[in-house]
Design an enzyme around this catalytic site. Structure first.
Site, PDB file in Angstrom:
ATOM      1  N   GLU A 110      24.769  23.210  18.204  1.00 15.74           N
ATOM      2  CA  GLU A 110      24.339  23.342  19.589  1.00 15.74           C
ATOM      3  C   GLU A 110      23.738  24.723  19.797  1.00 15.74           C
ATOM      4  OE1 GLU A 110      27.500  22.328  22.235  1.00 15.74           O
ATOM      5  OE2 GLU A 110      27.669  20.280  21.483  1.00 15.74           O
ATOM      6  N   HIS A 225      25.181  25.616  33.515  1.00 18.98           N
ATOM      7  CA  HIS A 225      24.626  24.835  32.401  1.00 18.98           C
ATOM      8  C   HIS A 225      23.136  24.622  32.651  1.00 18.98           C
ATOM      9  CE1 HIS A 225      23.944  21.774  29.390  1.00 18.98           C
ATOM     10  NE2 HIS A 225      25.143  22.023  28.904  1.00 18.98           N
ATOM     11  N   ARG A 267      23.270  29.762  26.985  1.00 21.93           N
ATOM     12  CA  ARG A 267      23.143  29.029  28.244  1.00 21.93           C
ATOM     13  C   ARG A 267      22.706  29.892  29.413  1.00 21.93           C
ATOM     14  NH1 ARG A 267      28.480  25.083  27.908  1.00 21.93           N
ATOM     15  NH2 ARG A 267      27.628  23.666  26.343  1.00 21.93           N
ATOM     16  N   HIS A 328      28.809  24.951  35.712  1.00 25.53           N
ATOM     17  CA  HIS A 328      29.379  24.111  34.662  1.00 25.53           C
ATOM     18  C   HIS A 328      30.758  24.564  34.202  1.00 25.53           C
ATOM     19  CE1 HIS A 328      29.601  21.470  31.256  1.00 25.53           C
ATOM     20  NE2 HIS A 328      29.563  22.453  30.377  1.00 25.53           N
ATOM     21  N   ARG A 363      30.226  31.524  27.740  1.00 23.93           N
ATOM     22  CA  ARG A 363      30.885  30.712  26.713  1.00 23.93           C
ATOM     23  C   ARG A 363      29.890  30.123  25.722  1.00 23.93           C
ATOM     24  NH1 ARG A 363      31.771  25.245  26.215  1.00 23.93           N
ATOM     25  NH2 ARG A 363      31.039  24.815  28.326  1.00 23.93           N
TER      26      ARG A 363
END
Length: 439
Positions: A110, A225, A267, A328, A363
């Site tokens: 990811e 997000h 992100r 998010h 994160r």
């Protein structure tokens, strides 16, 4: 009522904590809605795992870099080195991670990861993990599960927690006396206008912590997000278009169908790039193109995303879909140490409501499920080790005045106001993207 251990929340951290506690302890687990309405069920992408010793340095660096090097380095080390042990537990609980043609665990990648190290189950990894944990907890005779039971306050004296005031489904108020309490109440998405979280997750534990002087940490570290399915309806939670989609090759375009950013940026950086493009284009969303991904990968890895888009009128095999950033994840929370102990005696916090510094300012994708599980297991182990030191207080619980909790609507609005104000204050007096609900 009385119990030995009270766990507030039925997401993966609360459930896993219950599973890790001694079987001779009476455990009561309460949850604000039904047992499955928590953000752990919504996690799409997967869960990270250290593949081998050679992967350690890059995994550590990826986590630190995503967190802008504000991470607690010991927390990061603990999380990474504990990952294989946690995954082994999950496999023993029956969690079905995707496997390759040889039957070996298969890994995906990811955004902001330098290698493939993420285990997954289709695009519903959170549901797969949490449902299996719940099934195991339901087998335990020492665990009582209470749905639609809201924690309204902690019962405390002299910086020690003796249980909680709760509101049951019928609206009646009750005290639960506990030798030890574990907060696993989830995120704060319910205070935002647009969020991927369930709307009932309104940061209750944070508001209660503020009232009781329990220390918080990094509460202005709120993750947006980059890609959620755009909808004008802000009454329901935003549907997440997983990071893994971009990891597998999906592209982002502005209104003129030109790429404007590296899709695998962290992100927070990518969200900012999308906001800049939306402002430049004068639009409320950008476009995400899933067509570069092979059809069989889309159908097998992302069936729920494909179906959601179809129901919304978009064929991902033939056209782009509209996406927009949304709140998010919450990196901050109730401050805890490496054993998940808060600054109040006999009170632990785990999962998204806790902050042990592992995520830093932002994160890294698919570290959330892992972090929740690693540190809830450590909480359970520490709780069991020190249980003989915990003391009850019948008098404090008996003298709790329930009348001041009768007006639920006013309390909820005040909780949201308290948390939003605290986030603004920690953010230098500025609102976080002006997205939270004003009440």
């Amino acid at each position: 009522m009385k119990t030995e251990v009270l766990i507030v929340g039925s997401g993966c951290s609360g459930l896993y904590c219950a599973l890790q506690l001694p079987r001779d302890k009476e455990i009561t687990l309460i949850t604000k809605a039904d047992l499955e309405s928590n953000d752990s069920y919504l996690a799409q992408g997967g869960i990270c795992m250290l593949k081998d010793d050679e992967d350690y340095d890059s995994y550590f660096e990826d986590t630190m870099k995503a967190g802008h090097y504000e991470n607690d380095r010991e927390s990061v080390d603990i999380m990474i080195r504990s990952s294989q042990d946690v995954v082994q537990d999950l496999l023993e609980y029956g969690v079905r991670f995707h496997r390759d043609e040889n039957g070996e665990l298969d890994f995906t990648r990811e955004g902001a990861h330098s290698d493939k190290r993420i285990l997954f189950h289709e695009d519903i990894t959170g549901k797969e993990i949490t449902s299996k944990l719940l099934a195991q907890v339901k087998k335990l005779p020492n665990v009582k599960l209470m749905e639609y039971t809201t924690m309204e306050d902690l019962i405390t004296k002299d910086n020690t927690c003796y249980g909680a005031v709760v509101r049951k489904k019928d609206g009646t108020l009750e005290t639960i006396q506990a030798d030890c309490t574990v907060l696993a109440t989830g995120g704060i998405g319910g205070i935002y206008r647009h969020s991927t979280n369930f709307r009932h997750l309104t940061g209750d534990a944070l508001a209660i912590a503020i009232r009781h002087g329990i220390e918080l940490q990094d509460i202005n570290y709120v993750q947006i997000h980059p890609t959620t399915f755009y909808s004008k309806d802000d009454k329901t939670r935003s549907f997440l278009i997983s990071e893994s989609v971009r990891g597998e090759g999906a592209k982002l375009y502005g209104k003129n169908m030109e790429r404007f950013a590296n899709e695998l940026l962290p992100r927070d950086v990518l969200s900012q790039k999308i906001h800049e493009q939306m402002e430049k284009d004068g639009t409320e969303h950008v476009w995400e193109d899933l067509r570069p991904i092979p059809r069989d990968v889309l159908e097998n890895h992302f069936p729920n995303i494909v179906e959601h888009c179809r129901e919304a009128g978009y064929d991902v095999f033939k056209e782009c879909i509209p996406v927009v950033p949304a709140q998010h994840y919450f990196m901050g929370g109730i401050k805890v140490d490496h054993e998940s102990r808060t600054t109040m005696n006999q009170l632990y916090a785990v999962g998204e409501t806790a902050c042990n510094g592992v995520h830093g300012k932002n994160r890294l994708a698919s570290n959330s499920l892992l972090e929740s599980l690693v540190f809830s297991k450590r909480a359970a182990q520490n709780l069991a080790e020190h249980y003989s030191e915990f003391k009850g207080n019948d008098e404090v619980v008996a003298n709790t005045d329930l009348k001041k909790y009768e007006d639920r609507e006013t309390m909820e609005k005040e909780n949201i106001r308290l948390v939003a104000a605290a986030i603004e204050k920690a953010n230098g007096g500025k609102p976080m993207n002006s997205e939270y609900r004003h009440v």
